[in-house]
Design a protein around this motif. Structure first.
Motif, PDB file in Angstrom:
ATOM      1  N   GLU A  66       0.949  -1.122  -0.089  1.00  0.00           N
ATOM      2  CA  GLU A  66      -0.016  -0.056  -0.022  1.00  0.00           C
ATOM      3  C   GLU A  66       0.568   1.627   0.062  1.00  0.00           C
ATOM      4  O   GLU A  66       1.573   1.076   0.817  1.00  0.00           O
ATOM      5  N   ASP A  67       0.710   2.322  -0.659  1.00  0.00           N
ATOM      6  CA  ASP A  67       1.103   3.280  -1.615  1.00  0.00           C
ATOM      7  C   ASP A  67       0.844   4.560   0.363  1.00  0.00           C
ATOM      8  O   ASP A  67      -0.060   5.646   0.253  1.00  0.00           O
ATOM      9  N   ASP A  68       0.916   4.160   1.666  1.00  0.00           N
ATOM     10  CA  ASP A  68       0.364   4.768   3.127  1.00  0.00           C
ATOM     11  C   ASP A  68       1.618   4.853   3.579  1.00  0.00           C
ATOM     12  O   ASP A  68       1.275   3.541   4.358  1.00  0.00           O
ATOM     13  N   ASN A  69       2.482   6.174   3.462  1.00  0.00           N
ATOM     14  CA  ASN A  69       3.664   5.486   4.314  1.00  0.00           C
ATOM     15  C   ASN A  69       4.158   5.910   5.847  1.00  0.00           C
ATOM     16  O   ASN A  69       4.394   5.779   7.103  1.00  0.00           O
ATOM     17  N   MET A  70       2.470   5.919   6.068  1.00  0.00           N
ATOM     18  CA  MET A  70       2.335   6.373   7.058  1.00  0.00           C
ATOM     19  C   MET A  70       2.332   4.749   8.633  1.00  0.00           C
ATOM     20  O   MET A  70       2.645   4.542   8.980  1.00  0.00           O
ATOM     21  N   LEU A  71       2.438   3.548   6.913  1.00  0.00           N
ATOM     22  CA  LEU A  71       2.033   2.535   7.789  1.00  0.00           C
ATOM     23  C   LEU A  71       3.723   2.308   8.897  1.00  0.00           C
ATOM     24  O   LEU A  71       3.089   1.320   9.743  1.00  0.00           O
ATOM     25  N   PHE A  72       4.302   2.787   8.368  1.00  0.00           N
ATOM     26  CA  PHE A  72       5.867   2.716   8.804  1.00  0.00           C
ATOM     27  C   PHE A  72       5.657   3.713  10.499  1.00  0.00           C
ATOM     28  O   PHE A  72       5.876   2.761  11.485  1.00  0.00           O
ATOM     29  N   LYS A  73       5.057   4.670  10.345  1.00  0.00           N
ATOM     30  CA  LYS A  73       4.715   5.454  11.876  1.00  0.00           C
ATOM     31  C   LYS A  73       4.037   4.838  12.380  1.00  0.00           C
ATOM     32  O   LYS A  73       4.632   4.324  14.302  1.00  0.00           O
ATOM     33  N   ASP A  74       2.842   3.991  12.170  1.00  0.00           N
ATOM     34  CA  ASP A  74       1.924   3.530  13.208  1.00  0.00           C
ATOM     35  C   ASP A  74       2.513   2.014  13.755  1.00  0.00           C
ATOM     36  O   ASP A  74       3.202   1.118  14.863  1.00  0.00           O
ATOM     37  N   LEU A  75       3.273   1.592  13.029  1.00  0.00           N
ATOM     38  CA  LEU A  75       4.399  -0.004  12.807  1.00  0.00           C
ATOM     39  C   LEU A  75       5.507   0.262  14.558  1.00  0.00           C
ATOM     40  O   LEU A  75       5.595  -0.495  15.409  1.00  0.00           O
ATOM     41  N   MET A  76       6.125   1.722  14.008  1.00  0.00           N
ATOM     42  CA  MET A  76       7.148   1.491  15.521  1.00  0.00           C
ATOM     43  C   MET A  76       6.447   1.680  16.421  1.00  0.00           C
ATOM     44  O   MET A  76       7.059   1.739  17.940  1.00  0.00           O
ATOM     45  N   GLY A  77       5.643   2.452  17.042  1.00  0.00           N
ATOM     46  CA  GLY A  77       4.188   2.584  17.943  1.00  0.00           C
ATOM     47  C   GLY A  77       3.708   1.800  18.478  1.00  0.00           C
ATOM     48  O   GLY A  77       3.792   1.826  19.449  1.00  0.00           O
ATOM     49  N   LEU A  78       3.969   0.792  17.810  1.00  0.00           N
ATOM     50  CA  LEU A  78       3.608  -0.787  18.451  1.00  0.00           C
ATOM     51  C   LEU A  78       4.693  -1.817  18.481  1.00  0.00           C
ATOM     52  O   LEU A  78       4.487  -3.062  19.768  1.00  0.00           O
ATOM     53  N   LEU A  79       6.045  -1.266  18.458  1.00  0.00           N
ATOM     54  CA  LEU A  79       7.105  -2.417  18.682  1.00  0.00           C
ATOM     55  C   LEU A  79       7.310  -2.218  20.621  1.00  0.00           C
ATOM     56  O   LEU A  79       8.258  -3.180  20.836  1.00  0.00           O
ATOM     57  N   VAL A  80       7.518  -1.227  20.712  1.00  0.00           N
ATOM     58  CA  VAL A  80       7.493  -1.327  22.158  1.00  0.00           C
ATOM     59  C   VAL A  80       7.100  -2.694  23.288  1.00  0.00           C
ATOM     60  O   VAL A  80       7.545  -2.425  24.229  1.00  0.00           O
ATOM     61  N   ASN A  81       5.879  -2.791  22.617  1.00  0.00           N
ATOM     62  CA  ASN A  81       5.648  -4.527  23.263  1.00  0.00           C
ATOM     63  C   ASN A  81       5.985  -5.600  22.575  1.00  0.00           C
ATOM     64  O   ASN A  81       5.549  -6.647  23.785  1.00  0.00           O
TER      65      ASN A  81
END
Length: 582
Positions: free
Chosen positions: A368-383
């Motif tokens: 998907e051409d939605d580069n916000m996915l990366f930002k959302d992914l990074m926010g979940l990695l803390v778990n």
């Protein structure tokens, strides 16, 4: 050699002399020497004499080979129980086959050869068994050069002969290949190698009701085995197999000889792995009925669609999928996952990612051409505090927009391998030695770098490989801290400016790969002399002919730098004019 033997008058002198006698009995055969050295290294010195007496060396005509076999057999029985089962399992593979490490360990898990331990994942325990077999020289490690990564193993012919004999003698595994007879109908674990499986052939018609494990490697099928005939199957693995005929493209699924019809009846199945050249294989929705399934490995096959029912597999520990699309899954149910590979990944999987707290490896590709996915992914990695491998790749066309940067903290103390394959505006603030203290391998694509970035990266005490692909050129600082990049063995720079290596930094670098653009001021490689362990240089030097750039001086500078280097590293140069590149 793993042993250091010296003359002395200490209390262990008799054991040392006995070890010398053991090495003499090896007859100079490398396998015998390494195996016995590994065996003795695992025991107290005062036990070495007992090892010699227990092996019972012979004096036959072919005594060297005979003694080697005795050493191998003694080493086998000296293994702990579960690693011994794991070694016997390797008899399913053909000679000289390169066995992929992760796939092998997941097979051990599914077969029940890995004993659970409190607080540890099954893959972690299985990996320890794998390392035991390497340390004992029972299997041979296959490494990525300069990366310190063992990705596969091989089994020496003499070891394979031994475990084939032990497996068949104890009815552990029954193997069939072009050099062996057809398998007995009483086989519980069936290994078929290098066979052509015809519909009316002896292998196809063998009774499979009692078969627990069906492993086919490098076989050619005219049709898949009828799954409804299996009553006790726990493992179905097809590796590097091919399927003959093209009628599959014109048949209905239920009429094709290549479908997975009746898959849902394999209620005991723990492992399903398909690695082949079949282009139209469909996974039926009944797969969701396999409530004991632990490993679903579809990375080597082109699967049209991953059905929604996969979300019901609550025992799943490893999911690898490469295909054209996937339905929306109930990711909240898949909390047992330790390894997840999705190519492509649908954005909905992010909804359940934060609950996958056992995850140790995550490998995803976004279409998907939605580069916000990366930002959302990074926010979940803390778990995901057990995460060791993170690979994120984007597929956005020829001129992608940079991914949205994530300015928060991503503190992952166990992360060892990080690959970010999408274009980032700069080095993220969370890529530092405080947030990622155990990082060993880093790959990033950046719009630009500055000298401070290299200083930050130089503080990673465990970093072994570094690859920087930079759109506007990677910048090097004029100075660098003494001891920067202390363990770095491999450095790759793409679209780099003038490389500059300072004395005292990158002291263990062995391989340097470089892709650079010659500008008006040229390129100078004389600082390579400051890399004392350099063994290999691979460079692609580019220039714009329309700008009147001459590549020869840069090429000559590199050649001269290699010639004056004390190690005389191997050199490979590819000179390319941009005007000639399509």
């Amino acid at each position: 050699m793993r042993l250091s033997i010296s003359k002395s008058n200490n209390p262990y002198d008799q054991s040392v002399k006995k070890s010398e006698k053991i090495l003499q009995r090896c007859g100079g055969i490398p396998l015998a020497i390494t195996t016995i050295a590994s065996l003795l290294a695992s025991k107290p010195v005062n036990d070495w004499s007992g090892v010699y007496d227990s092996i019972g060396f012979g004096n036959e005509d072919n005594k060297e080979v005979d003694n080697t076999r005795k050493i191998l057999l003694y080493s086998y029985y000296d293994l702990p129980y579960y690693p011994r089962l794991c070694l016997l399992h390797l008899s399913i593979y053909p000679e000289d086959f390169e066995i992929e490490k992760h796939t092998l360990i997941w097979k051990w898990v599914a077969e029940g050869y890995v004993l659970e331990e409190a607080g540890k994942g099954l893959f972690e325990i299985g990996e320890r068994y794998f390392n035991v077999l390497i340390d004992r020289s029972m299997i041979q490690a296959v490494e990525v050069l300069y990366h310190s990564i063992i990705y596969a193993c091989r089994v020496h012919d003499l070891v394979l002969d031994m475990i084939h004999f032990l497996s068949e003698d104890g009815s552990f595994v029954t193997a069939s290949n072009s050099n062996r007879t057809s398998p007995r109908i009483t086989a519980r674990r069936l290994a078929i190698n290098h066979e052509v499986i015809e519909q009316d052939g002896s292998v196809a018609n063998s009774s499979v009701q009692q078969v627990r494990s069906y492993n086919a490697t490098m076989c050619q099928f005219s049709m898949l085995p009828l799954l409804s005939n299996f009553k006790a199957l726990r493992m179905l693995a097809l590796e590097e197999c091919t399927f003959t005929g093209s009628e599959q493209f014109f048949m209905k699924l239920e009429d094709s000889p290549y479908h997975l019809k009746h898959l849902g009846r394999l209620i005991h199945l723990r492992y399903l792995g398909i690695s082949d050249q079949l282009r139209s294989l469909e996974v039926p929705k009944e797969i969701g009925d396999l409530r004991f399934l632990q490993v679903l490995n579809l990375s080597g096959a082109y699967i049209k669609k991953l059905p929604q029912s996969v979300g019901r597999l609550t025992q799943l520990k490893c999911l690898r999928f490469c295909g054209s699309s996937m339905e929306v899954l109930e990711w909240n149910n898949l909390t047992s996952l330790e390894e997840l590979q999705l190519q492509p990944a649908s954005p909905d999987f992010l909804k359940g990612l934060g609950k996958m707290k056992k995850l140790r490896e995550l490998n995803i590709l976004f279409y998907e051409d939605d580069n916000m996915l990366f930002k959302d992914l990074m926010g979940l990695l803390v778990n995901l505090q057990k995460l060791q491998v993170l690979m994120v790749i984007g597929w956005y066309g020829e001129n992608p927009e940079p991914w949205s940067d994530y300015a928060g903290s991503v503190a992952l103390g166990h992360l060892r391998h990080l690959k970010l394959g999408g274009l980032l505006p700069g080095l993220p603030v969370w890529i530092n030695s405080s947030c990622l203290p155990n990082l060993c391998h880093l790959y990033v694509k950046l719009t630009a770098t500055d000298s401070q970035d290299m200083e930050i990266l130089g503080r990673f005490s465990e970093l072994i490989t570094l690859c920087i692909c930079c759109k506007d050129g990677a910048a090097f600082p004029d100075t660098m801290e003494e001891g920067a990049f202390p363990k770095l063995r491999y450095l790759e720079l793409k679209n780099s400016n003038q490389p500059r290596f300072v004395r005292g930094a990158m002291s263990n670098l062995e391989c340097f790969e470089f892709t650079g653009l010659v500008r008006a001021n040229g390129l100078d490689f004389l600082s390579l002399v400051n890399l004392p362990r350099l063994e290999k240089v691979d460079a692609q030097i580019r220039g714009e002919t329309r700008m009147g750039i001459d590549l020869l001086p840069a090429h000559a500078s590199l050649k001269h730098a290699v010639e004056i280097h004390p190690n005389h590293p191997a050199l490979k140069v590819r000179a390319t004019n941009i005007a000639n590149v399509v």
